[in-house]
Design a protein around this motif. Structure first.
Motif, short mmCIF file in Angstrom:
data_model
loop_
_atom_site.label_atom_id
_atom_site.label_comp_id
_atom_site.label_asym_id
_atom_site.label_seq_id
_atom_site.Cartn_x
_atom_site.Cartn_y
_atom_site.Cartn_z
N ALA A 178 0.84 -1.20 0.00
CA ALA A 178 0.00 0.00 0.00
C ALA A 178 0.87 1.25 0.00
O ALA A 178 1.87 1.32 0.71
CB ALA A 178 -0.93 -0.01 1.21
N GLY A 179 0.49 2.24 -0.82
CA GLY A 179 1.28 3.45 -0.97
C GLY A 179 1.27 4.31 0.27
O GLY A 179 0.30 4.31 1.03
N ALA A 231 0.29 12.08 -2.53
CA ALA A 231 -1.05 12.63 -2.69
C ALA A 231 -1.71 12.21 -3.99
O ALA A 231 -2.93 12.12 -4.08
CB ALA A 231 -1.00 14.16 -2.61
N ALA A 232 -0.91 11.97 -5.02
CA ALA A 232 -1.48 11.70 -6.35
C ALA A 232 -1.24 10.25 -6.78
O ALA A 232 -0.26 9.61 -6.37
CB ALA A 232 -0.89 12.65 -7.38
N LEU A 233 -2.13 9.75 -7.60
CA LEU A 233 -2.00 8.41 -8.16
C LEU A 233 -1.10 8.45 -9.39
O LEU A 233 -0.92 9.49 -10.02
CB LEU A 233 -3.38 7.88 -8.56
N ASP A 234 -0.53 7.31 -9.75
CA ASP A 234 0.27 7.20 -10.96
C ASP A 234 -0.65 6.84 -12.12
O ASP A 234 -0.93 5.69 -12.37
CB ASP A 234 1.35 6.13 -10.78
N VAL A 280 -2.51 -1.55 -6.71
CA VAL A 280 -2.70 -2.28 -7.96
C VAL A 280 -2.54 -1.26 -9.09
O VAL A 280 -3.34 -0.35 -9.23
CB VAL A 280 -4.08 -2.95 -8.03
N ASN A 281 -1.47 -1.39 -9.81
CA ASN A 281 -1.15 -0.46 -10.90
C ASN A 281 -1.21 1.00 -10.45
O ASN A 281 -1.83 1.85 -11.06
CB ASN A 281 -2.07 -0.70 -12.10
N VAL A 304 -6.55 -7.53 -3.42
CA VAL A 304 -6.05 -8.85 -3.80
C VAL A 304 -6.79 -9.86 -2.94
O VAL A 304 -6.90 -9.70 -1.73
CB VAL A 304 -4.53 -8.97 -3.58
N VAL A 305 -7.34 -10.90 -3.57
CA VAL A 305 -8.08 -11.93 -2.85
C VAL A 305 -7.53 -13.29 -3.22
O VAL A 305 -6.94 -13.48 -4.29
CB VAL A 305 -9.60 -11.87 -3.16
#
Length: 294
Positions: free
Chosen positions: A89-90, A95-98, A242-243, A249-250
């Motif tokens: 986990a980030g 603050a921002a997503l990739d 995830v990306n 994830v399960v």
């Protein structure tokens, strides 16, 4: 032999180029390995600019890979999704997503021609010049400029609405998880966008929806059905990156199934869920290591 330290300094960037062009972890790994082998055979000092040279080599390899993969993907059973990249986990301070590695963007890029995809990724994401890209895709710089422009317009038109705020995205994923696992249908409907889209990539290997499920009520019913296979104490679920964005994830080692779920969030609601279920696309993941401790 070329300077091996120079290659290692570029390894992360090279893998990033390869994954965004191919959408495949395995193909990206192969491309980096092939680039490494070619670099080893290169006489010392022949590449004046290792960054540019290595970028060109791996881009050509990936362009060829993507071109040869088109026929296979066109005959793929059900929706084709990129192989997921899963990390811890980030940190909250990010603050921002990739956005450049998001499943939503990579899914749109899959609809482009190989030349359009390469031009877009190399120019818009990695700031490679049009003359350099022209050598890779065997076009003129003006033609490459048009390819990138066409790809850019299509991405803008077809990419789903998406927040880049990490906290907003995480809140929506947490709300989804709580509602889905708690069997709270009303809360689930509240966090889903009215036009939410659910895509499942099973590749014919596992049971999965062959066509996208569209609409809040339809997706909620689909999720309600899926959660019935979750066995407390045996099945597990955890939040991971995830990306480049919070996802899920399960797994259930006893039943032999696993999945990675990427989310697209806009204005606090989930607008798309991409479920990677094909075991062939999860083989690079150590599911036992991802399983949370009791």
């Amino acid at each position: 032999m070329a300077d091996l330290t120079a290659f290692e300094q570029q390894r992360g960037r090279l893998w990033g180029i390869a994954y965004r062009i191919t959408g495949s972890v395995a193909d990206a790994d192969d491309a980096v390995q092939e680039t490494w082998l070619r670099w080893q055979r290169l006489p010392d000092g022949e590449a004046e600019d290792p960054r540019a040279y290595l970028g060109t080599v791996i881009s050509r390899i990936c362009y060829d890979q993507l071109t040869s993969a088109r026929a296979r993907r066109e005959s793929y059973l059900g929706p084709w999704l990129p192989e997921p990249v899963v990390t811890a986990a980030g940190p909250e301070e990010r603050a921002a997503l990739d956005d450049s590695v998001s499943t939503a963007l990579l899914t749109v890029l899959e609809r482009l021609t190989p030349a359009e995809r390469a031009a877009f990724v190399l120019h818009d994401v990695f700031a490679v010049s049009f003359p350099e890209i022209a050598e890779i895709v065997d076009r003129t710089p003006d033609a490459v400029r048009q390819l990138a422009s066409r790809a850019r317009r299509r991405v803008r038109a077809e990419a789903p609405r998406r927040t880049v705020d990490r906290a907003e995205h995480r809140r929506a994923v947490d709300a989804f998880l709580a509602a889905a696992m708690g069997g709270d249908v009303e809360a689930l409907l509240e966090v889903l966008d009215p036009e939410v889209v659910w895509r499942s990539d099973g590749g014919g290997r596992v049971t999965a929806a062959r066509v996208p499920v569209v609409g809040r009520e339809q997706v909620a019913r689909f999720i309600e059905h899926l959660t019935r296979s979750f066995v407390p104490g045996r099945s597990w679920i955890a939040v991971y990156e995830v990306n480049g964005a919070p996802g899920l994830v399960v797994g259930d080692p006893e039943a032999g199934w696993a999945g990675v779920y990427a989310f697209t969030v806009h204005e606090g609601r989930v607008v798309a869920i991409d479920a990677s279920l094909n075991p062939d696309k999860l083989v690079h993941l150590d599911m036992e290591a991802l399983r949370p401790s009791p």
